[in-house]
Write an enzyme that holds these catalytic residues in place. Sequence first.
Site, mmCIF file in Angstrom:
data_model
loop_
_atom_site.group_PDB
_atom_site.id
_atom_site.type_symbol
_atom_site.label_atom_id
_atom_site.label_comp_id
_atom_site.label_asym_id
_atom_site.label_seq_id
_atom_site.Cartn_x
_atom_site.Cartn_y
_atom_site.Cartn_z
ATOM 1 N N GLY A 9 0.966 -1.509 -0.314
ATOM 2 C CA GLY A 9 0.076 0.345 0.200
ATOM 3 C C GLY A 9 1.149 1.486 -0.163
ATOM 4 O O GLY A 9 1.379 1.067 1.031
ATOM 5 N N HIS A 182 -7.419 -0.556 19.338
ATOM 6 C CA HIS A 182 -7.707 0.919 18.585
ATOM 7 C C HIS A 182 -8.363 1.332 18.349
ATOM 8 O O HIS A 182 -9.522 1.101 17.122
ATOM 9 C CB HIS A 182 -6.565 0.884 17.511
ATOM 10 C CG HIS A 182 -6.261 1.499 16.660
ATOM 11 N ND1 HIS A 182 -5.552 2.358 17.806
ATOM 12 C CD2 HIS A 182 -6.414 2.256 15.442
ATOM 13 C CE1 HIS A 182 -5.622 3.482 16.700
ATOM 14 N NE2 HIS A 182 -5.784 3.536 15.165
#
Length: 316
Positions: A9, A182
């Site tokens: 990515g 998270h």
Amino acid sequence: MGKKVTVVGAGFYGSTTAQRLAEYDVFDTVVLTDIIEGKPEGLALDLNQSRPIEGFETKVVGATTSADGSGYEVIAGSDVVVVTAGLPRKPGMSRMDLLEVNAKIVRGVSENVARHAPDAVVIVVSNPLDEMTALTQLATGFPRSRVLGQAGVLDTARFTHFVAEELGVPVRSVKTLTLGSHGDTMVPVPSQCTVDGKPLADVMPADKIDELVVRTRNGGAEVVALLKTGSAYYAPSAAAARMAKAVAEDSGEVWPVCAWVDGEYGIAGVYLGVQAELGATGVRKVVETPLTEPELASLREAAEAVRAKQADVAGL
Ligand SMILES: NC(=O)c1ccc[n+]([C@@H]2O[C@H](COP(=O)([O-])OP(=O)(O)OC[C@H]3O[C@@H](n4cnc5c(N)ncnc54)[C@H](O)[C@@H]3O)[C@@H](O)[C@H]2O)c1
């Protein structure tokens, strides 16, 4: 043999991670991949041209990949793979809104990583983080200790920054800690926070600590709301790059990361934000931190919240 790291990515998170990794000058090769033709190659060329100015020898290799696995040969022999592929949040979105779309991307990436870099340690950053880390372990079939996620290094850094700003002290005087997921069940751990070695509670009023805890929990959304077109990447890439460096150097550093928990804190069978010792094998061991009763209760609550969602990713 020189070390090799791959960043999958080449968006904001991936390209800044590749830059940091190259500038450390501890890897022979940093590979940067993306499905957008030419983007990773162009960024790699640009990064390589910064070598004489920044003074590093690491070579950056850009490669376009596709879902069928073509282009992935270039990642062979990677010691570490950082997975940043996937969509970021837009203002008003929660990380969970990305679940289905990013699960497809991360599953495809994981299968190709398993095929072409079967010995790598994989560091996942794509959101929702805890679920994507669990999915990566399932889809690669790698030992659980060899798949971990990045969240706590970033969340802790945000907390530290806020405390240092509030008190007007250098960031190096401040130590903070966040555990848990998270997301909404992030667990800041004020009892482990210190300023110049003194407990945070001795130098900051309780209501101010609470306010900074809330700001830390919403730290990502605060940046997204300002940027409007994407999410944070400078602090996130610093976090992932440091973790990759710790693995490559087999450093034994202890960082808060998303790791497989198997009995620690009375919690088992789930990927969760905990402190862990990192080395060439990934997570060498989860390091238990002394917690107050309310902090431990929050950590157990976070574990249950992510456990159910992690079970669902098997079907995505
Ligand atoms: N864990 C964390 O703390 C944290 C922090 C910030 C962002 N993130 C997450 O990181 C991810 C990336 O964020 P970003 O800001 O770089 O987004 P971005 O949109 O800038 O980049 C994502 C890149 O992934 C690429 N991509 C998509 N599918 C791919 C595939 N199959 N193979 C290879 N590349 C593929 C896209 O083409 C794009 O270039 C998001 O999911 C974001 O939510 C996580």
